[in-house]
Scaffold this motif. Structure first.
Motif: not given
Length: 173
Positions: A148-156, A159
């Motif tokens: 989940i934290s990797y997905a958030r970092i990737h999404q940021q 963007q």
């Protein structure tokens, strides 16, 4: 207070320092210890085998390997060295070292005999001791993050890249 009482006090683990710094799980700590004992046994056997020669460099590498075995047993399994008075104190000090320090020490002491005499005996004899250092080095890297934290970092990051791209396109127009 006798010297034996001082040893037991020095060997008593500090509950605050035991699990606070390293972040290793109990099974990984045991894996590292078992690898250390196996590396010590492999170094001792291969070092003894290496000393049965007339080449002085092989003899020096064999003696160094047996010294490595003694140090590994002393640091990782002090119960194997009950005849040595300071074994528990040395083990307690080794337990206080950080993982990267143990990794550098174990890998360094395993590489030296190989540099002295590059033979199959020294390579295979020091392989498990070197692997012990690698295991401690991997524990120094820390835990792997969750998905989940990797997905958030990737999404940021995605963007931010899109904003830079749109800003660059608007600047060209």
């Amino acid at each position: 207070m006798s010297s034996q009482d001082e040893q037991f006090q020095a060997a008593a683990p500090d509950p605050a320092a035991s699990n606070a710094d390293d972040g290793m799980t109990w099974w990984y700590r045991w894996l590292c210890r078992i690898a250390g004992v196996g590396g010590g046994a492999a170094c001792a056997f291969a070092g003894l085998w290496n000393c049965v020669t007339i080449n002085p460099l092989n003899i020096a590498a064999g003696v160094w390997m047996m010294l490595n075995a003694f140090i590994l047993f002393l640091c990782e399994a002090p119960f194997c060295c009950q005849f040595i008075e300071f074994a528990n104190a040395v083990s307690a000090r080794a337990d206080k070292l950080r993982s990267w320090q143990k990794a550098a020490f174990y890998c360094g002491m395993a590489v030296f005999p190989v540099m002295l005499s590059l033979t199959l005996t020294t390579l295979f004899g020091n392989a498990i001791a070197f692997a012990t250092g690698v295991l401690y080095g991997l524990s120094a890297l820390g835990k792997k993050g969750d998905a989940i934290s990797y997905a958030r970092i990737h999404q940021q990051q995605k963007q931010m890249d899109e904003e830079k791209l749109t800003g660059a396109l608007e600047g060209q127009a």
